[in-house]
Structure formats: structure tokens, C-alpha cells
Design a protein around this motif. Sequence first.
Motif, PDB file in Angstrom:
ATOM      1  N   MET A   1       0.851  -1.186   0.000  1.00 51.97           N
ATOM      2  CA  MET A   1       0.000   0.000   0.000  1.00 51.97           C
ATOM      3  C   MET A   1       0.892   1.243   0.000  1.00 51.97           C
ATOM      4  O   MET A   1       1.863   1.323   0.729  1.00 51.97           O
ATOM      5  CB  MET A   1      -0.894  -0.010   1.232  1.00 51.97           C
ATOM      6  CG  MET A   1      -1.782   1.197   1.305  1.00 51.97           C
ATOM      7  SD  MET A   1      -2.709   1.349   2.828  1.00 51.97           S
ATOM      8  CE  MET A   1      -4.054   0.269   2.477  1.00 51.97           C
ATOM      9  N   ASN A   2       0.560   2.213  -0.845  1.00 47.01           N
ATOM     10  CA  ASN A   2       1.313   3.464  -0.922  1.00 47.01           C
ATOM     11  C   ASN A   2       0.802   4.465   0.099  1.00 47.01           C
ATOM     12  O   ASN A   2      -0.390   4.531   0.377  1.00 47.01           O
ATOM     13  CB  ASN A   2       1.178   4.088  -2.313  1.00 47.01           C
ATOM     14  CG  ASN A   2       1.946   3.328  -3.352  1.00 47.01           C
ATOM     15  OD1 ASN A   2       2.922   2.666  -3.054  1.00 47.01           O
ATOM     16  ND2 ASN A   2       1.502   3.416  -4.588  1.00 47.01           N
ATOM     17  N   ASN A   3       1.729   5.233   0.633  1.00 46.10           N
ATOM     18  CA  ASN A   3       1.344   6.350   1.489  1.00 46.10           C
ATOM     19  C   ASN A   3       0.945   7.521   0.605  1.00 46.10           C
ATOM     20  O   ASN A   3       1.562   7.771  -0.421  1.00 46.10           O
ATOM     21  CB  ASN A   3       2.510   6.778   2.378  1.00 46.10           C
ATOM     22  CG  ASN A   3       2.811   5.750   3.436  1.00 46.10           C
ATOM     23  OD1 ASN A   3       1.932   5.013   3.862  1.00 46.10           O
ATOM     24  ND2 ASN A   3       4.047   5.683   3.869  1.00 46.10           N
ATOM     25  N   VAL A   4      -0.079   8.227   1.018  1.00 40.55           N
ATOM     26  CA  VAL A   4      -0.545   9.399   0.281  1.00 40.55           C
ATOM     27  C   VAL A   4      -0.473  10.596   1.216  1.00 40.55           C
ATOM     28  O   VAL A   4      -0.967  10.547   2.336  1.00 40.55           O
ATOM     29  CB  VAL A   4      -1.998   9.219  -0.225  1.00 40.55           C
ATOM     30  CG1 VAL A   4      -2.477  10.471  -0.923  1.00 40.55           C
ATOM     31  CG2 VAL A   4      -2.098   8.021  -1.142  1.00 40.55           C
ATOM     32  N   THR A   5       0.176  11.652   0.761  1.00 39.36           N
ATOM     33  CA  THR A   5       0.221  12.896   1.521  1.00 39.36           C
ATOM     34  C   THR A   5      -0.327  14.013   0.641  1.00 39.36           C
ATOM     35  O   THR A   5      -0.274  13.936  -0.586  1.00 39.36           O
ATOM     36  CB  THR A   5       1.653  13.253   1.971  1.00 39.36           C
ATOM     37  OG1 THR A   5       2.495  13.342   0.829  1.00 39.36           O
ATOM     38  CG2 THR A   5       2.202  12.205   2.921  1.00 39.36           C
ATOM     39  N   ALA A   6      -0.852  15.044   1.270  1.00 39.78           N
ATOM     40  CA  ALA A   6      -1.445  16.156   0.521  1.00 39.78           C
ATOM     41  C   ALA A   6      -1.038  17.483   1.149  1.00 39.78           C
ATOM     42  O   ALA A   6      -0.767  17.558   2.346  1.00 39.78           O
ATOM     43  CB  ALA A   6      -2.958  16.029   0.511  1.00 39.78           C
ATOM     44  N   ASN A   7      -1.023  18.506   0.317  1.00 41.48           N
ATOM     45  CA  ASN A   7      -0.680  19.851   0.756  1.00 41.48           C
ATOM     46  C   ASN A   7      -1.496  20.835  -0.082  1.00 41.48           C
ATOM     47  O   ASN A   7      -1.755  20.591  -1.254  1.00 41.48           O
ATOM     48  CB  ASN A   7       0.816  20.103   0.564  1.00 41.48           C
ATOM     49  CG  ASN A   7       1.252  21.430   1.120  1.00 41.48           C
ATOM     50  OD1 ASN A   7       0.617  21.978   2.001  1.00 41.48           O
ATOM     51  ND2 ASN A   7       2.339  21.945   0.604  1.00 41.48           N
ATOM     52  N   MET A   8      -1.891  21.936   0.531  1.00 45.01           N
ATOM     53  CA  MET A   8      -2.683  22.933  -0.183  1.00 45.01           C
ATOM     54  C   MET A   8      -2.110  24.321   0.072  1.00 45.01           C
ATOM     55  O   MET A   8      -1.790  24.663   1.207  1.00 45.01           O
ATOM     56  CB  MET A   8      -4.129  22.886   0.290  1.00 45.01           C
ATOM     57  CG  MET A   8      -5.042  23.813  -0.465  1.00 45.01           C
ATOM     58  SD  MET A   8      -6.745  23.733   0.102  1.00 45.01           S
ATOM     59  CE  MET A   8      -7.153  22.047  -0.288  1.00 45.01           C
ATOM     60  N   ASN A   9      -1.978  25.093  -0.988  1.00 45.02           N
ATOM     61  CA  ASN A   9      -1.548  26.486  -0.899  1.00 45.02           C
ATOM     62  C   ASN A   9      -2.647  27.357  -1.472  1.00 45.02           C
ATOM     63  O   ASN A   9      -3.189  27.059  -2.539  1.00 45.02           O
ATOM     64  CB  ASN A   9      -0.269  26.715  -1.707  1.00 45.02           C
ATOM     65  CG  ASN A   9       0.898  25.945  -1.161  1.00 45.02           C
ATOM     66  OD1 ASN A   9       1.017  25.753   0.037  1.00 45.02           O
ATOM     67  ND2 ASN A   9       1.768  25.486  -2.041  1.00 45.02           N
ATOM     68  N   ILE A  10      -2.950  28.435  -0.768  1.00 37.27           N
ATOM     69  CA  ILE A  10      -3.949  29.393  -1.243  1.00 37.27           C
ATOM     70  C   ILE A  10      -3.312  30.773  -1.232  1.00 37.27           C
ATOM     71  O   ILE A  10      -2.732  31.179  -0.223  1.00 37.27           O
ATOM     72  CB  ILE A  10      -5.209  29.382  -0.354  1.00 37.27           C
ATOM     73  CG1 ILE A  10      -5.819  27.979  -0.358  1.00 37.27           C
ATOM     74  CG2 ILE A  10      -6.214  30.417  -0.831  1.00 37.27           C
ATOM     75  CD1 ILE A  10      -6.907  27.793   0.647  1.00 37.27           C
ATOM     76  N   TYR A  11      -3.415  31.468  -2.352  1.00 29.85           N
ATOM     77  CA  TYR A  11      -2.815  32.792  -2.445  1.00 29.85           C
ATOM     78  C   TYR A  11      -3.623  33.641  -3.416  1.00 29.85           C
ATOM     79  O   TYR A  11      -4.408  33.136  -4.212  1.00 29.85           O
ATOM     80  CB  TYR A  11      -1.345  32.700  -2.869  1.00 29.85           C
ATOM     81  CG  TYR A  11      -1.114  31.961  -4.163  1.00 29.85           C
ATOM     82  CD1 TYR A  11      -1.094  32.634  -5.377  1.00 29.85           C
ATOM     83  CD2 TYR A  11      -0.917  30.583  -4.169  1.00 29.85           C
ATOM     84  CE1 TYR A  11      -0.889  31.959  -6.566  1.00 29.85           C
ATOM     85  CE2 TYR A  11      -0.707  29.899  -5.351  1.00 29.85           C
ATOM     86  CZ  TYR A  11      -0.694  30.590  -6.543  1.00 29.85           C
ATOM     87  OH  TYR A  11      -0.492  29.921  -7.723  1.00 29.85           O
ATOM     88  N   PHE A  12      -3.402  34.950  -3.322  1.00 35.96           N
ATOM     89  CA  PHE A  12      -4.098  35.894  -4.184  1.00 35.96           C
ATOM     90  C   PHE A  12      -3.204  36.256  -5.351  1.00 35.96           C
ATOM     91  O   PHE A  12      -2.062  36.675  -5.181  1.00 35.96           O
ATOM     92  CB  PHE A  12      -4.482  37.154  -3.411  1.00 35.96           C
ATOM     93  CG  PHE A  12      -5.285  38.122  -4.220  1.00 35.96           C
ATOM     94  CD1 PHE A  12      -6.597  37.846  -4.559  1.00 35.96           C
ATOM     95  CD2 PHE A  12      -4.730  39.311  -4.650  1.00 35.96           C
ATOM     96  CE1 PHE A  12      -7.348  38.737  -5.310  1.00 35.96           C
ATOM     97  CE2 PHE A  12      -5.469  40.213  -5.393  1.00 35.96           C
ATOM     98  CZ  PHE A  12      -6.789  39.917  -5.723  1.00 35.96           C
ATOM     99  N   GLU A  13      -3.716  36.054  -6.559  1.00 38.34           N
ATOM    100  CA  GLU A  13      -3.023  36.449  -7.778  1.00 38.34           C
ATOM    101  C   GLU A  13      -4.029  37.241  -8.598  1.00 38.34           C
ATOM    102  O   GLU A  13      -4.992  36.678  -9.094  1.00 38.34           O
ATOM    103  CB  GLU A  13      -2.549  35.202  -8.527  1.00 38.34           C
ATOM    104  CG  GLU A  13      -1.636  35.502  -9.685  1.00 38.34           C
ATOM    105  CD  GLU A  13      -1.073  34.233 -10.271  1.00 38.34           C
ATOM    106  OE1 GLU A  13      -1.596  33.809 -11.328  1.00 38.34           O
ATOM    107  OE2 GLU A  13      -0.153  33.667  -9.677  1.00 38.34           O
ATOM    108  N   GLU A  14      -3.827  38.526  -8.662  1.00 37.59           N
ATOM    109  CA  GLU A  14      -4.773  39.460  -9.276  1.00 37.59           C
ATOM    110  C   GLU A  14      -5.394  38.873 -10.524  1.00 37.59           C
ATOM    111  O   GLU A  14      -4.655  38.419 -11.398  1.00 37.59           O
ATOM    112  CB  GLU A  14      -4.041  40.766  -9.597  1.00 37.59           C
ATOM    113  CG  GLU A  14      -4.912  41.893 -10.015  1.00 37.59           C
ATOM    114  CD  GLU A  14      -5.728  42.464  -8.868  1.00 37.59           C
ATOM    115  OE1 GLU A  14      -6.885  42.811  -9.122  1.00 37.59           O
ATOM    116  OE2 GLU A  14      -5.240  42.549  -7.750  1.00 37.59           O
ATOM    117  N   PRO A  15      -6.643  38.772 -10.689  1.00 36.91           N
ATOM    118  CA  PRO A  15      -7.762  39.235  -9.882  1.00 36.91           C
ATOM    119  C   PRO A  15      -8.454  38.110  -9.104  1.00 36.91           C
ATOM    120  O   PRO A  15      -9.551  38.305  -8.617  1.00 36.91           O
ATOM    121  CB  PRO A  15      -8.719  39.781 -10.940  1.00 36.91           C
ATOM    122  CG  PRO A  15      -8.557  38.832 -12.086  1.00 36.91           C
ATOM    123  CD  PRO A  15      -7.081  38.437 -12.045  1.00 36.91           C
TER     124      PRO A  15
END
Length: 71
Positions: A1-15
Amino acid sequence: MNNVTANMNIYFEEPKWICEYFRKTGNEIEVCKLSFDFEPLSSDIYKYFLNNFNKLTFQKSKFNIDKPILI
């Protein structure tokens, strides 16, 4: 079984607000990029993922995780 990892980035890029969702399975990294017209709250993102996760399209990342990245 594979390990699964996740990451999320949220940023403002006009508009728009951009949400980048990364997931790593084994040695493969995939990314999905979403855009919002408004500043998303955690609850907005949670609802979006609950309702639309099966519709998301992931693309393989260009990063090679076997080699260290020098900055």
C-alpha cells in the motif's frame, strides 16, 4: 500500500484567489489548480472538495523528488 500525503496552498493572484492542491503517492507528485472569485474560507474549500473531488483533474508535477531542490 502506498502512502498518500497532501498539501494545499492558497494565495491571491490578481484578480482571483488561487488554490493549489498537491498530492504525493509513492514517488509521484500531482497538482490540481483551482481559482475562486472571492477570498475562500476554510469552510468554502471544504464544501467545494466534498462536492467536486471526483471532478478534479490532476496533472503530474515537473518536480523530481529523487533529487534535492537547491534554492
